[in-house]
Design an enzyme around this catalytic site. Structure first.
Site, PDB file in Angstrom:
ATOM      1  N   TYR A 148      37.683  53.515  46.013  1.00  0.00           N
ATOM      2  CA  TYR A 148      39.064  53.202  46.369  1.00  0.00           C
ATOM      3  C   TYR A 148      39.327  51.763  45.980  1.00  0.00           C
ATOM      4  CZ  TYR A 148      43.186  52.441  49.334  1.00  0.00           C
ATOM      5  OH  TYR A 148      44.444  52.132  49.815  1.00  0.00           O
ATOM      6  N   ASP A 243      34.997  45.581  41.930  1.00  0.00           N
ATOM      7  CA  ASP A 243      35.881  45.473  43.092  1.00  0.00           C
ATOM      8  C   ASP A 243      34.986  45.071  44.270  1.00  0.00           C
ATOM      9  OD1 ASP A 243      37.255  45.914  45.435  1.00  0.00           O
ATOM     10  OD2 ASP A 243      38.200  47.777  44.765  1.00  0.00           O
ATOM     11  N   LYS A 271      40.333  40.650  51.588  1.00  0.00           N
ATOM     12  CA  LYS A 271      40.568  40.000  52.880  1.00  0.00           C
ATOM     13  C   LYS A 271      39.503  39.010  53.356  1.00  0.00           C
ATOM     14  CE  LYS A 271      39.787  44.787  53.621  1.00  0.00           C
ATOM     15  NZ  LYS A 271      40.559  45.967  53.406  1.00  0.00           N
TER      16      LYS A 271
HETATM   17  N1  HOZ Z   1      41.792  50.991  53.634  1.00  0.00           N
HETATM   18  C1  HOZ Z   1      41.072  50.535  54.778  1.00  0.00           C
HETATM   19  C2  HOZ Z   1      39.788  51.210  54.913  1.00  0.00           C
HETATM   20  N2  HOZ Z   1      39.015  51.299  53.747  1.00  0.00           N
HETATM   21  C3  HOZ Z   1      41.842  50.717  56.050  1.00  0.00           C
HETATM   22  C4  HOZ Z   1      42.960  49.789  56.125  1.00  0.00           C
HETATM   23  C5  HOZ Z   1      43.623  49.711  57.492  1.00  0.00           C
HETATM   24  O1  HOZ Z   1      43.991  50.740  58.045  1.00  0.00           O
HETATM   25  O2  HOZ Z   1      43.779  48.621  57.963  1.00  0.00           O
END
Ligand code: HOZ
Length: 434
Positions: A148, A243, A271
């Site tokens: 992802y 990534d 993040k």
């Molecule tokens: N895409 C995030 C987990 N791989 C979750 C993001 C969220 O819900 O904060």
């Protein structure tokens, strides 16, 4: 731990949220649909713990999906944020923090010669791909099933994370033209990559990969896989993009590329470089990055990019990591304790489980298969995972609300929390496994 409080306030907030926000959430995984429950509204965090709006405390293994490597509310990071905030929240103009951040990141990650700040991992991967296409003059990109890379159109093909737990093959609303140039290979399968290169000679601009996949649960690269990708990309004139939104600064100061000794051409960060504030970045080879506007013709921009408060938080956290090697020793030790412990107790109970982990990052899959790619990850029993999640959350352990996500250990965790977690998990395997 004190007796759990009923989730009344959470339920009331969720009822309101559903009227106002799609699904009541601003990001699908946190809706808890992957574990057949309603979401829990959180109020605050402190160290290794997160507290909900009804006053329940949980040992937190999410840490905002990774960035809180020092734990919630680390005093140094909070102080840095407050000091920056009183000077102004946003200027949409250049600030010193951006230069310091770029200097620090390029000094810590050897493959980074230049770096551009953005606001999220999604922006970082999308922009890195644009730079790669601009550099190579090619249009196709190659990704892996189950990886992802955020929610930009071209990457929503066989994607992990929320799409996996919602069992959605792809997203609606993405025009076919946007994904027509996205090729998909199998993780840990160099032959599948070779075949795509053979079918599309000199047409693939970039190969993007999570060097440790962490959005179909955690899946480690097998020996030679990343090195093989590097060799194939170099041979084909394709840029290799790592990534490292999840692995960057978590596996070590130089991320997965440092741990596995493989240098990509470009890297996307997320993040963690904002210490909990919304940040992302992409960077790598100078000759590629110099094509990014206003230096070159590859356009990419953003008012909040390099936001001064986010830079202050991220700089503080990264410098802390740089100056305290004890952080990595601690989280890796606790990660080994937690994931080896889960492996042992599930196997002692005869449960069909498979645990993958590297340092402080890992997942437990409810499958007897060794999970090495998307196909084997999907053999996991999500109903069993939902039961396991419920058992743990009701005993005060907050972990990923979906089978196909990662768990994160922070510097604020101690052996006491790991022991407690293993005790609760063991109780599940002894009594609730059906
Ligand atoms: N895409 C995030 C987990 N791989 C979750 C993001 C969220 O819900 O904060």
């Amino acid at each position: 731990m004190s007796a759990p409080q009923a989730l009344r306030r959470s339920a009331a907030l969720f009822a309101q949220a559903k009227e106002l926000i799609p699904g009541g959430v601003n990001s699908p995984v946190r809706a808890f649909r992957g574990v057949n429950r309603d979401p829990i509204f959180m109020d605050h965090g402190e160290g290794a713990f997160i507290y909900d709006v009804d006053g329940n405390r949980y040992i937190d293994y999410i840490g905002s999906w990774g960035p809180l490597i020092l734990g919630h509310n680390h005093p140094d990071v909070c102080k840095a944020v407050l000091a920056a905030a009183v000077k102004g929240l946003s200027f949409g103009a250049v600030t010193e923090g951006e230069v310091r951040m770029a200097r620090l990141m390029t000094s810590l990650v050897p493959s980074l010669e230049m770096v551009r700040m953005v606001n999220s991992g999604t922006e970082a991967t999308m922009s890195a791909l644009r730079a790669a296409r601009g550099y190579t003059g090619r249009e196709k990109i190659l990704k892996f099933a189950g990886c992802y890379h955020g929610h930009s159109d071209a990457l929503l093909v066989k994607a992990g994370s929320g799409l996996l737990s919602e069992a959605m093959p792809d997203s609606a609303g993405v025009p076919g033209a946007c994904t027509a140039d996205t090729l998909v290979a199998s993780f840990n399968d160099l032959d599948s990559v070779e075949q795509l290169f053979a079918h599309h000679p000199k047409q693939i601009a970039a190969l993007i990969v999570e060097p440790v996949a962490a959005n179909m649960g955690v899946v480690l690269p097998e020996a030679g896989f990343l090195k093989g990708l590097r060799e194939l990309c170099s041979r084909e004139g394709t840029l290799l993009i790592f990534d490292e939104v999840i692995t960057g600064f978590r596996l070590g100061l130089a991320g997965a590329q440092g741990s596995y000794g493989v240098e990509p051409d470009l890297t996307a960060f997320g993040k963690i470089i904002g210490g909990g504030m919304p940040v992302g970045a992409y960077g790598g080879r100078r000759e590629v990055m110099e094509l990014v506007s206003p230096c070159g013709p590859v356009y990419q921009a953003g008012t909040l990019s390099g936001n001064p408060v986010a830079m202050a938080a991220g700089l503080c956290q990264l410098k802390y990591l740089q100056e305290h090697s004890a952080v990595y020793e601690h989280i890796n030790h606790l990660g080994d304790m937690l994931f080896n412990g889960l492996r042992e107790i599930s196997s002692r109970a005869g449960a069909p489980c498979s645990v993958n982990h590297i340092g402080s990052l890992g997942s437990l899959f409810f499958t007897a298969e060794k999970v090495r790619d998307f196909k084997t990850a999907k053999t996991a029993d999500t109903t069993q995972y939902a039961r396991y999640f419920t058992h743990l959350i009701e005993q005060g352990v907050y972990q990923a609300p979906a089978q196909f996500e990662a768990l994160f250990v922070s510097y604020a965790h101690t052996e006491a929390e790991i022991h407690k977690t293993l005790e609760i998990a063991e109780d599940f395997f002894r009594t609730s496994l059906r």
